[in-house]
Design a protein around this motif. Structure first.
Motif, PDB file in Angstrom:
ATOM      1  N   TYR A  15       0.802  -1.263  -0.089  1.00  0.00           N
ATOM      2  CA  TYR A  15      -0.036  -0.017   0.027  1.00  0.00           C
ATOM      3  C   TYR A  15       0.788   1.261   0.146  1.00  0.00           C
ATOM      4  O   TYR A  15       0.125   2.398   0.116  1.00  0.00           O
ATOM      5  N   VAL A  16       2.329   1.080  -0.161  1.00  0.00           N
ATOM      6  CA  VAL A  16       2.994   2.179   0.099  1.00  0.00           C
ATOM      7  C   VAL A  16       3.513   2.605  -1.428  1.00  0.00           C
ATOM      8  O   VAL A  16       4.128   1.871  -2.148  1.00  0.00           O
ATOM      9  N   PRO A  17       3.377   3.676  -1.886  1.00  0.00           N
ATOM     10  CA  PRO A  17       3.575   4.125  -3.343  1.00  0.00           C
ATOM     11  C   PRO A  17       5.021   4.015  -3.565  1.00  0.00           C
ATOM     12  O   PRO A  17       5.852   4.379  -2.756  1.00  0.00           O
ATOM     13  N   PRO A  18       5.644   3.255  -4.348  1.00  0.00           N
ATOM     14  CA  PRO A  18       7.120   3.417  -4.656  1.00  0.00           C
ATOM     15  C   PRO A  18       7.806   4.535  -4.770  1.00  0.00           C
ATOM     16  O   PRO A  18       8.754   4.781  -4.431  1.00  0.00           O
ATOM     17  N   LYS A  19       7.073   5.360  -5.273  1.00  0.00           N
ATOM     18  CA  LYS A  19       7.662   7.086  -5.507  1.00  0.00           C
ATOM     19  C   LYS A  19       7.779   7.492  -4.319  1.00  0.00           C
ATOM     20  O   LYS A  19       9.060   8.332  -3.854  1.00  0.00           O
ATOM     21  N   ALA A  20       7.127   7.261  -3.266  1.00  0.00           N
ATOM     22  CA  ALA A  20       7.097   7.889  -1.903  1.00  0.00           C
ATOM     23  C   ALA A  20       8.448   7.267  -1.276  1.00  0.00           C
ATOM     24  O   ALA A  20       9.203   7.912  -0.471  1.00  0.00           O
ATOM     25  N   LYS A  25      10.904   5.994  -2.664  1.00  0.00           N
ATOM     26  CA  LYS A  25      12.076   6.545  -3.515  1.00  0.00           C
ATOM     27  C   LYS A  25      12.402   7.835  -3.118  1.00  0.00           C
ATOM     28  O   LYS A  25      13.715   8.345  -2.914  1.00  0.00           O
ATOM     29  N   SER A  26      11.532   8.880  -2.933  1.00  0.00           N
ATOM     30  CA  SER A  26      11.749  10.305  -2.416  1.00  0.00           C
ATOM     31  C   SER A  26      12.344  10.531  -1.015  1.00  0.00           C
ATOM     32  O   SER A  26      13.135  11.485  -0.776  1.00  0.00           O
TER      33      SER A  26
END
Length: 377
Positions: free
Chosen positions: A287-292, A294-295
């Motif tokens: 449920y955690v966006p990969p972009k989050a 990565k940022s």
């Protein structure tokens, strides 16, 4: 040859627990029977703590044939005796108590070991049954990536994982723990299995170390740091499904009960808690966006986790074999004790064979899951 794809790297975690480690050998026998007969070592990373470290290093030193490695462990554990691990005679024990208590009254520093038991027989025993020289050769042959032995630094309070590994795997540091590349020796094994108060600390370099289960807050982290993405953890806790009970008319706990209670927290609770944390992480990560991630510069991966742990209370089992305990040790561990300390020190054939049978049975109950785990793509 082991699969080189990072996502398929398999780690084996063997926790501590003194004589309880015989349970792990029964589990390993079941795994060996499930895998093809001529299988090589199926684990990329083998991580051991305390008595589990002895099993881990033995597996690594016989990596070309997994069944042979397990058979040798069975030979060792099925014929083991307490006299091969420690001196249980009363004179040594009482003398050790004096050495343990006197420093409380005298502030002068002493080089005398502070321990109740003499572990010299264990060093001699390990010299006969384990060949450390083979490990690097097996790593160079690609039969495994790394093997680690965890010990606790008495000076810094850190949990230190000493690892012997292929090129490219680097040291790491975390809160109260770190990994250090090393050529594994008997001193590392002796340190990792030096149960506090019972066995003397061991010097490695300039520092003194004790049992690796102490302050090991995240037992799975070593295997993950060394590249494992699928983890098989063989625990030695009691049956987690058992319901805790309270005595109606309890008496004051004995010294052995108090010590056993403290050690049980070190050997059992940390692995159970760490595995529970991994399960929660696996549930949350999708449920955690990969972009989050990565940022925030955070690298997290789901871990395929298989846990095999005792379906019975090992403390209760140990009490059933109380008569195997060396006579001089019975003065200090009562028959009506909780069984925790007894289960750690009962290195005797009856108890260890019973643990082997339990481990084998518990693993075979998960045969289909074991097959799925080792054939995961």
């Amino acid at each position: 040859m082991l699969d080189d794809q990072a996502e398929n790297k398999v780690g084996l975690i063997l926790s501590g627990g003194g004589a309880r480690a015989a349970y792990q050998v029964g589990v390993l026998r079941a795994i060996a029977n499930v895998l093809p007969k001529e299988s090589k070592n199926p684990f990329h990373v083998i991580s051991g703590t305390s008595a589990g470290a002895l099993n881990a290093v033995s597996l690594a030193s016989h990596a070309p044939r997994f069944r042979t490695a397990v058979r040798l462990l069975e030979y060792v554990w099925k014929g083991i005796s307490s006299e091969q691990i420690y001196h249980p005679n009363a004179r040594n024990f009482m003398g050790s108590i004096s050495r343990l208590l006197l420093p409380l009254l005298d502030s002068k520093k002493s080089d005398s070991p502070v321990a109740l038991l003499n572990s010299a027989p264990l060093r001699e025993f390990l010299t006969r049954v384990i060949s450390l020289k083979r490990i690097q050769r097996h790593i160079d042959m690609g039969l495994l990536d790394a093997v680690s032995v965890t010990a606790s630094n008495y000076s810094s309070g850190e949990s230190v994982s000493f690892f012997q590994a292929m090129k490219g795997l680097e040291d790491w540091e975390g809160p109260h723990r770190k990994g250090m590349r090393a050529q594994l020796t008997l001193d590392h094994l002796m340190a990792s299995s030096a149960i506090p108060i019972l066995f003397p600390a061991v010097r490695i370099g300039t520092q003194f170390f004790g049992d690796g289960a102490i302050r090991q807050l995240a037992p799975t982290s070593t295997a993950l740091h060394l590249g494992a993405r699928r983890v098989l953890a063989i625990g030695v806790s009691g049956n987690k499904r058992a319901v805790a009970t309270e005595e109606e008319n309890p008496i004051q706990p004995s010294l052995s009960q108090i010590l056993g209670h403290m050690l049980n927290s070190a050997f059992v609770d940390t692995l159970d808690n760490d595995l529970e944390f991994l399960r929660h992480m696996n549930e949350v990560l999708p449920y955690v966006p990969p972009k989050a991630l990565k940022s925030l510069n955070i690298r997290l991966n789901e871990v395929d986790l298989l846990e095999i742990s005792p379906s019975k209370e090992l403390n209760v089992m140990a009490c059933e074999y109380y008569d195997e305990l060396p006579e001089n040790m019975r003065r200090y561990i009562r028959e009506d004790s909780s069984g925790t300390l007894l289960s750690l020190l009962l290195f005797e054939p009856g108890f260890c064979n019973a643990l082997w049978r339990l481990g084998y049975g518990d693993a075979m109950e998960q045969e289909s899951r074991i097959i799925e785990f080792f054939h995961a793509e």
